[in-house]
Every structure is written in C-alpha cells, then in structure tokens.
Design a protein around this motif. Structure first.
Motif, PDB file in Angstrom:
ATOM      1  N   ALA A 103       0.804  -1.222   0.000  1.00 27.30           N
ATOM      2  CA  ALA A 103       0.000   0.000   0.000  1.00 27.30           C
ATOM      3  C   ALA A 103       0.836   1.270   0.000  1.00 27.30           C
ATOM      4  CB  ALA A 103      -0.950   0.003   1.199  1.00 27.30           C
ATOM      5  N   GLN A 104       1.978   1.262   0.692  1.00 24.30           N
ATOM      6  CA  GLN A 104       2.806   2.464   0.781  1.00 24.30           C
ATOM      7  C   GLN A 104       4.001   2.436  -0.175  1.00 24.30           C
ATOM      8  OE1 GLN A 104       1.361   1.089   3.736  1.00 24.30           O
ATOM      9  NE2 GLN A 104      -0.123   2.732   3.411  1.00 24.30           N
ATOM     10  N   VAL A 105       4.083   1.432  -1.026  1.00 23.60           N
ATOM     11  CA  VAL A 105       5.120   1.391  -2.064  1.00 23.60           C
ATOM     12  C   VAL A 105       4.595   2.187  -3.261  1.00 23.60           C
ATOM     13  CG1 VAL A 105       6.559  -0.068  -3.522  1.00 23.60           C
ATOM     14  CG2 VAL A 105       5.906  -0.850  -1.229  1.00 23.60           C
ATOM     15  N   HIS A 268       0.285   9.677   8.802  1.00 24.37           N
ATOM     16  CA  HIS A 268      -0.151  10.414   7.612  1.00 24.37           C
ATOM     17  C   HIS A 268      -0.215   9.523   6.372  1.00 24.37           C
ATOM     18  CE1 HIS A 268      -0.482  14.577   8.992  1.00 24.37           C
ATOM     19  NE2 HIS A 268       0.482  14.291   9.835  1.00 24.37           N
ATOM     20  N   ILE A 269       0.660   8.534   6.279  1.00 25.29           N
ATOM     21  CA  ILE A 269       0.672   7.699   5.073  1.00 25.29           C
ATOM     22  C   ILE A 269      -0.049   6.372   5.263  1.00 25.29           C
ATOM     23  CG2 ILE A 269       2.801   8.755   4.226  1.00 25.29           C
ATOM     24  CD1 ILE A 269       4.302   6.197   5.080  1.00 25.29           C
ATOM     25  N   ALA A 270      -0.704   6.190   6.407  1.00 22.27           N
ATOM     26  CA  ALA A 270      -1.379   4.911   6.662  1.00 22.27           C
ATOM     27  C   ALA A 270      -2.451   4.622   5.625  1.00 22.27           C
ATOM     28  CB  ALA A 270      -1.980   4.914   8.068  1.00 22.27           C
ATOM     29  N   ASP A 271      -3.125   5.672   5.156  1.00 25.42           N
ATOM     30  CA  ASP A 271      -4.146   5.507   4.122  1.00 25.42           C
ATOM     31  C   ASP A 271      -3.454   5.431   2.755  1.00 25.42           C
ATOM     32  OD1 ASP A 271      -7.075   5.799   3.158  1.00 25.42           O
ATOM     33  OD2 ASP A 271      -5.994   7.366   2.060  1.00 25.42           O
ATOM     34  N   HIS A 272      -3.758   4.392   1.989  1.00 26.04           N
ATOM     35  CA  HIS A 272      -3.096   4.160   0.697  1.00 26.04           C
ATOM     36  C   HIS A 272      -3.247   5.350  -0.246  1.00 26.04           C
ATOM     37  CE1 HIS A 272      -1.978   2.318  -3.124  1.00 26.04           C
ATOM     38  NE2 HIS A 272      -3.180   2.597  -3.588  1.00 26.04           N
ATOM     39  N   ALA A 273      -4.461   5.855  -0.385  1.00 30.30           N
ATOM     40  CA  ALA A 273      -4.697   6.950  -1.329  1.00 30.30           C
ATOM     41  C   ALA A 273      -3.951   8.208  -0.905  1.00 30.30           C
ATOM     42  CB  ALA A 273      -6.197   7.228  -1.452  1.00 30.30           C
ATOM     43  N   ALA A 274      -3.949   8.504   0.404  1.00 30.04           N
ATOM     44  CA  ALA A 274      -3.239   9.690   0.891  1.00 30.04           C
ATOM     45  C   ALA A 274      -1.744   9.552   0.649  1.00 30.04           C
ATOM     46  CB  ALA A 274      -3.524   9.896   2.376  1.00 30.04           C
TER      47      ALA A 274
END
Length: 324
Positions: A103-105, A268-274
């Motif tokens: 998700a965060q890649v 802040h980056i936990a949400d994939h879209a954000a």
C-alpha cells in the motif's frame, strides 16, 4: 536469500549484524521488491537503541528504492518490473530484497534515480505533511526549522521557497548554515554561536514565527516555544538530541495560547490513497526542479554501523544512502 541488517539486542552501532535471510513470495496485498539503494534516517537510530522498541530480533530500515519482482493478489497499482520507492513500516529496508505490504510502495518516475528515490521518500514525505497536512501554511508565513542542513531540512528549505514561505533555519556550524541558505532558507542561525530565540525575535521584529518545525527535541524545545507568535504552532516531529521532557500544558497559555502537536509520518501515510497523493506531490516537486535531492554520504550495506555513527555524531549533511 538476501543480505539483511538485523539487531538481536538494543544498543550502539555495534549491534547491527549483516545476515542472510530468506525472502519468500508475496501474499495478498504484498509485493517483493529487489532494492537498489536504502535510505538512512534518525528513526533507524531510535529503533536500534530501543527508544522506539521493536520485538527482537528485527531487521532495520524504513526507506528504499528498487524494482518490483513479484506482486501478490489484490495489488493493482504496481506491476512486475516497475521501478518503485517507499517509506513504510514495518522496518526491514536495510536489505537486498524483501516481501512487504504494497500500500505504501509508490511507482517511481523514470526521471528520478534509484539513489534519489532511496534518499527522498521518508524525508520528502515528512516535509509534505509538515507543510500541507499539519497546520495551514501559505505564502508570507514564517517558519523556524531546526537542523536545516540535514536531509529533511534541505528539502524543507527548498519546499518553503517554492511556496513563498519564509524559512529561518538553524544549524550547528557556519558551513551548515551556508548550505541551508544555498538551498532556500531566507535566514540562517548558527545555534552554537548565537541564541536562536533572541535571533528569531530580532529577525521577525519581535513578533515571532507562525510555526516551528523541530526534530531536534530536548535541546531546542523550550527555546522554540519562545520563538512563536501568539496562536503559533509547535510541530515536534523528532528527538535527535533526546526526548522532550514532560510539559505543563499551562505553559502554552502563558506563552500566547500556543498549539502543539507530535505527528509521525506513518500516521499520515497509513491511508493508501493519501500516501500515493503525497508521493505524487513530492515527485512533482523533484521532477519540476523545485526540490533537488542532495546525497552527501554513501556507504556500502556492510558499513551500516559507520553510517549510524556519522549520523549520530551530526557529521552528515543532506541525505545518506546505503548502496547495494
């Protein structure tokens, strides 16, 4: 198998071990990435020392770039062969290859090199949330930024200039101050030879700044509160000099109804879209020439202990990467 930096006990740089570890295949929502370079950050030190506890043994490293080798079920934003970069939990980026949550890649634009990708993700995404997601900031506002010649700091200096924000940077030597100024800081303060609180008041005509961005922690926290104008925001986002002591919240009222927050990038980056949107904004700053990623130190993976020593001794400027 992949050579991986692991700790089996908390402590100094000597606890860092290079081990061969199996990599495996990605499961649902995961990818396998073959790294080209890894980033070095103070959070790695905090985890190594146990300030941010990990379940041991544990691999270290939060940031890297490379090529996607395999994609698990449900991953749609990455394909085999894609260039990619990330700053992401769980730790484990100090390695030749790993399986990790996808998700965060983030897809890495062709215009950005792997070394830049490894050097910019954690630091650049941090600057993004500091300027865009923590408190309203806009053209004409004034920010005090500590450690302005570091990896986060040099990006912040350029970011602020690109958005019309006046950044006052502090650093520990005249050379570091000049580096920050060359990257866009409007004013610089050598905190070893000047009282930064008094200098900030002088530079702002006694008014103070709108926001303080402080990753130094214990050494700068109290003085930073005195740099803020009434209703100003203190963003304490790190503790390179040690944790901030407990605070009597009434002090914030006494000093002008101040606000304070202790954010982390990973919230802040936990949400994939954000996360992906933040990365696109960062990549746009770099490919558009508004932000240049400066890499001043490079270490082979097997010299990671030396890299940690240099970072902790404040002997580094800009970003540091581990080369594979």
């Amino acid at each position: 198998m992949a050579k991986t930096v692991v700790i089996e006990a908390f402590g100094g740089p000597e606890v860092l071990q290079l081990q061969d570890r199996p990599v495996g295949e990605p499961g649902p929502g995961q990818v396998r990435i073959r790294h080209q370079a890894c980033g070095l950050n103070f959070i790695d030190v905090y985890q190594r020392t146990g300030l941010y506890p990990l379940q041991l043994p544990h691999a270290l490293g939060m940031e890297a770039s490379g090529v996607i080798e395999a994609v698990g079920e449900g991953v749609t934003h990455l394909n085999v062969g894609d260039r990619a970069a990330y700053a992401s939990a769980p730790p484990g980026a100090y390695t030749e290859a790993r399986v990790m949550p996808a998700a965060q890649v983030c897809p890495l634009p062709d215009e950005i090199g792997f070394d830049q990708g490894a050097a910019m993700m954690l630091k650049g995404l941090t600057v993004d949330y500091l300027f865009h997601r923590t408190t309203p900031l806009g053209r004409g506002d004034t920010v005090l930024f500590h450690a302005a010649a570091g990896g986060v700091g040099l990006i912040a200096c350029q970011w602020a200039k690109s958005e019309g924000i006046t950044l006052i940077g502090t650093a520990g030597s005249d050379e570091k101050c000049e580096l920050a100024k060359a990257h866009g800081a409007a004013h610089v303060i050598n905190y070893r030879s000047e009282n930064f609180t008094e200098k900030v008041r002088e530079l702002t005509g006694g008014k103070g700044v709108d926001v303080v961005m402080d990753a130094v922690g214990a050494d700068t926290f109290e003085g930073s509160l005195d740099c803020l104008k009434p209703l100003g925001m203190m963003i304490s986002f790190g503790n390179a000099s040690g944790p901030v002591p407990p605070l009597n919240i009434g002090v914030l009222a006494q000093k002008g109804s101040l606000k304070i927050t202790r954010p982390t990038l990973f919230t802040h980056i936990a949400d994939h879209a954000a996360c992906q949107a933040m990365a696109r904004r960062l990549f746009g700053k770099v490919t558009g020439g508004e932000v240049k990623i400066r890499i001043d130190q490079r270490f082979p993976l097997d010299q990671v202990a030396d890299a940690h020593r240099a970072l902790e001794a404040r002997q580094t400027t800009g970003s540091t990467i581990l080369e594979l």
